[in-house]
Design a protein around this motif. Structure first.
Motif, PDB file in Angstrom:
ATOM      1  N   ILE A   1      32.205  47.967  77.124  1.00 60.46           N
ATOM      2  CA  ILE A   1      32.826  49.277  76.905  1.00 60.46           C
ATOM      3  C   ILE A   1      34.293  49.240  77.332  1.00 60.46           C
ATOM      4  O   ILE A   1      35.164  49.814  76.670  1.00 60.46           O
ATOM      5  CB  ILE A   1      32.050  50.372  77.662  1.00 60.46           C
TER       6      ILE A   1
ATOM      7  N   ASP B   1      34.394  53.360  73.594  1.00 59.78           N
ATOM      8  CA  ASP B   1      33.099  54.065  73.626  1.00 59.78           C
ATOM      9  C   ASP B   1      32.253  53.801  72.383  1.00 59.78           C
ATOM     10  O   ASP B   1      31.636  54.706  71.816  1.00 59.78           O
ATOM     11  CB  ASP B   1      33.336  55.575  73.760  1.00 59.78           C
TER      12      ASP B   1
ATOM     13  N   TRP C   1      29.992  56.992  83.837  1.00 55.29           N
ATOM     14  CA  TRP C   1      29.259  56.217  82.831  1.00 55.29           C
ATOM     15  C   TRP C   1      28.889  54.827  83.365  1.00 55.29           C
ATOM     16  O   TRP C   1      27.844  54.280  83.005  1.00 55.29           O
ATOM     17  CB  TRP C   1      30.046  56.105  81.529  1.00 55.29           C
TER      18      TRP C   1
ATOM     19  N   PHE D   1      32.340  59.715  79.138  1.00 59.94           N
ATOM     20  CA  PHE D   1      32.663  58.297  78.940  1.00 59.94           C
ATOM     21  C   PHE D   1      34.161  58.071  79.050  1.00 59.94           C
ATOM     22  O   PHE D   1      34.937  58.979  79.347  1.00 59.94           O
ATOM     23  CB  PHE D   1      32.093  57.807  77.610  1.00 59.94           C
ATOM     24  N   SER D   2      34.600  56.821  78.750  1.00 54.51           N
ATOM     25  CA  SER D   2      35.959  56.387  79.077  1.00 54.51           C
ATOM     26  C   SER D   2      37.035  57.173  78.341  1.00 54.51           C
ATOM     27  O   SER D   2      38.146  57.317  78.835  1.00 54.51           O
ATOM     28  CB  SER D   2      36.119  54.890  78.781  1.00 54.51           C
TER      29      SER D   2
END
Length: 660
Positions: free
Chosen positions: A563, A568, A534, A603-604
């Motif tokens: 972020i 997210d 990301w 994403f994270s």
């Protein structure tokens, strides 16, 4: 006339209730004898000014003999001097403290004559004054033949005045004789309200917010600094320093008042802010970031409740406005009536809001108190009510004095924040015969109707107006079996208003270019199947904005850091995300880029995949709410996303940038 007697007379002047001796006794916790003495003192004052007395009926009720002469009595009260107004010991001590801080030298005998009390009384007061100064680490020096003075630094003098004035301003109403006497005695040219307005003006221009106590303490300091001879109209600050936003606040207010803030005053202000821990609570609220944070917060609630709250544009917009104006959004008094709405589990909803409130708190950098949480719950419940199949939308009539522009502007605002059936905009002189039944009237003027609930609001809705409408909506819709009431006393409005509005609307731009298309260029849309990180995705999308000179490199890195700091939150729906950073991070132009990944980017949090990664820059001038809705709608439509992912770059660009 003493302080309590003045307050009692002002209460009677307000005329908002029939006061009795018992009410006075309960309010001030005094005996019947003391209350009668206060009433006698008031009547002596009225009689000395040739004003009819207040009568006491046998059943203990107070009846003013002066009729409607409220303005006259108010002016007489304000024209008193401290011979007519008997200062209490506390008021005398406050005056002596401020006098020493102001003049730095007083003579006891002269002070006694000035306050109309004996030298012994002044000496007794002065013992308490010395104790006060001692608690503030201020030395009191007495010299034979020269009087009494204090020894302290200019910085300490300023902060002590702030402490005294805070108590004076908060414990006395605006009409208080003693408060006004102090402000006049010490030549306070710049009112507290003026300082407050200028501070709020600066905050609005820059998008900053305070928590309540921090805002009050800051305004009080500026109030003292620009009234107590600490500022200068000649000496100004050095130009070889780096000034932060709080420095700029003081300089902005000083400039507006005609003062040049000097280096010493700025340094004192910084130390005060540090001592009060104020700077930690200043937050630059970016609309785009906050919009995404709210969506993220609601999506977390949706994961546990399946409510789909983050799809409700009205709810998101309303919360956005509330949080930006958070000093007022928690003032609403409200009681939930869960028994009337069995389809809402209040206890569980409250628990889930508590569980995820940290998302808002982390971004805002302050704790959200119970009243603020209650306000959030009210908005969520209203959203659920309007989505429930059993609940009908409220039929709302908008009434204005007759200005089509004012009424229509109010209608636009109401449609933006509430999901009502607007039956029309009507002048106050009109009737509503033949119009559908009305549940609620929202008006810019007072409407005397007993059979229909009505709310008086400002033409430009304030936070109090929105709170009140939301509260009234909840009460009407949550009542079992509520019945709309017809209004048969207004004359039917002609169709002229509707025709005029249609003409105004016909001038709107009917272009087929979407809001996404207004900002997204073809070379800013990228298809890439190699990127899985990301961070790399944001850097690639952000690079397009850098190449177009919309932003600088720090913008892209800040979007990544956001972020890392908040999670997210940029994921606006299934497979769609919007990366962003504030206007202070090298934003030169509004811009939009898009990275499309058919495989998806993780994403994270590890379990959320994004196919459409937008990167958006905003100078913070325009309202982009409708653009967000367009982007969010992609994440709400599975079939649309599936079809887009089957297309090539040119086809995706055409589908997103041009309306069907």
């Amino acid at each position: 006339m003493k302080k309590r007697s003045e307050e009692i007379l002002r209460l009677i002047l307000k005329g908002d209730k029939n006061y009795s001796l018992r009410l006075i006794m309960e309010k001030y916790k005094i005996s019947d004898k003391t209350a009668r003495k206060d009433l006698a003192e008031i009547n002596v004052f009225l009689k000395s000014n040739n004003i009819p007395e207040i009568l006491l009926s046998p059943d203990g009720y107070l009846t003013p003999g002066f009729g409607k002469e409220f303005g006259l009595i108010g002016r007489v009260l304000q024209s008193m001097d401290i011979y007519q107004y008997k200062l209490s010991p506390e008021e005398r001590q406050t005056y002596i403290i401020l006098l020493l801080l102001w003049d730095n030298n007083i003579v006891m005998k002269e002070l006694g004559d000035q306050l109309y009390v004996s030298r012994i009384t002044v000496l007794s007061d002065f013992d308490i004054v010395k104790e006060y100064f001692h608690s503030k680490d201020v030395s009191v020096v007495s010299e034979a033949g020269k009087g009494v003075r204090i020894e302290t630094t200019l910085e300490k003098r300023l902060t002590v005045i702030v402490h005294v004035m805070k108590k004076l301003l908060l414990e006395n109403n605006d009409e208080s004789f003693f408060k006004q006497y102090i402000l006049n005695a010490f030549n306070c040219e710049n009112s507290f309200n003026t300082i407050c307005d200028l501070t709020q003006e600066y905050l609005n221009i820059n998008g900053f917010v305070f928590i309540d106590d921090s805002l009050l303490n800051t305004i009080l300091y500026l109030f003292v600094a620009f009234n107590w001879q600490f500022s200068s109209k000649d000496e100004s600050v050095s130009l070889n320093q780096n000034y932060d936003r709080m420095d700029n606040l003081m300089m902005y207010v000083g400039y507006k008042l005609g003062y040049k803030v000097n280096d010493h005053l700025l340094e004192y202000f910084r130390k005060y802010l540090l001592d009060k821990n104020i700077d930690l609570y200043v937050k630059n609220v970016d609309d785009v970031e906050l919009y995404e944070i709210i969506l993220y917060f609601l999506s977390k609630i949706d994961e546990e409740t399946k409510y789909n709250l983050h799809f409700d544009d009205t709810l998101v917009s309303s919360l956005l406005l509330h949080i930006k104006n958070m000093r007022k959004w928690g003032e609403l008094e409200f009681e939930f009536k869960g028994s009337n709405m069995p389809f809402i589990d209040f206890q569980n909803l409250s628990r889930i809001v508590d569980k995820y409130i940290y998302i808002l708190e982390k971004y805002l950098s302050y704790r959200i108190n119970s009243n603020m949480k209650k306000s959030i719950l009210i908005h969520i419940c209203v959203s659920l009510l309007k989505e429930n199949e059993k609940m009908k939308k409220l039929n709302v009539a908008i009434i204005c004095p007759g200005s089509m522009a004012t009424g229509k502007y109010l209608e636009v605002q109401i449609r933006n924040y509430f999901d009502f059936e607007i039956v029309g905009v009507f002048p106050v002189s009109s009737r509503l015969e033949g119009v559908v039944p009305i549940d609620l009237i929202i008006s810019t003027v007072q409407v005397e109707k007993q059979d229909i609930k009505s709310i008086k609001v400002n033409p430009v809705l304030s936070m109090e107006d929105i709170n009140l409408i939301q509260k009234m909506t909840f009460e009407i819709q949550s009542t079992n079996g509520y019945v709309r009431m017809d209004n048969d006393r207004f004359e039917c409005v002609t169709d002229n208003f509707s025709r005029q509005w249609d003409v105004e609307r016909s001038g709107c731009d009917n272009s087929k270019v979407s809001l996404i298309g207004e900002l997204l260029s073809r070379d800013s849309l990228i298809l890439d199947e190699t990127i899985t990180s990301w961070k790399d995705g944001i850097r690639l999308a952000g690079k397009k904005l850098v190449e177009r000179n919309c932003v600088g490199p720090s913008f892209v890195e800040k979007a990544i850091q956001n972020i890392e700091d908040y999670g997210d939150y940029i994921i606006l729906g299934s497979g769609v995300a919007l990366a962003h950073a504030g206007k202070e991070y090298e934003v030169y132009e509004n811009g939009l880029s898009l990275l499309v990944s058919k495989k998806g980017i993780l994403f994270s949090e590890g379990d959320r995949s994004v196919n459409f990664l937008f990167c958006f820059s905003s100078r913070g001038i325009d309202d982009h709410a409708d653009l967000f809705k367009e982007i969010v709608s992609i994440g709400q439509d599975f079939d649309r996303r599936r079809k887009l992912l089957e297309m090539n770059g040119d086809q995706i660009f055409k589908k997103l940038c041009y309306k069907e």
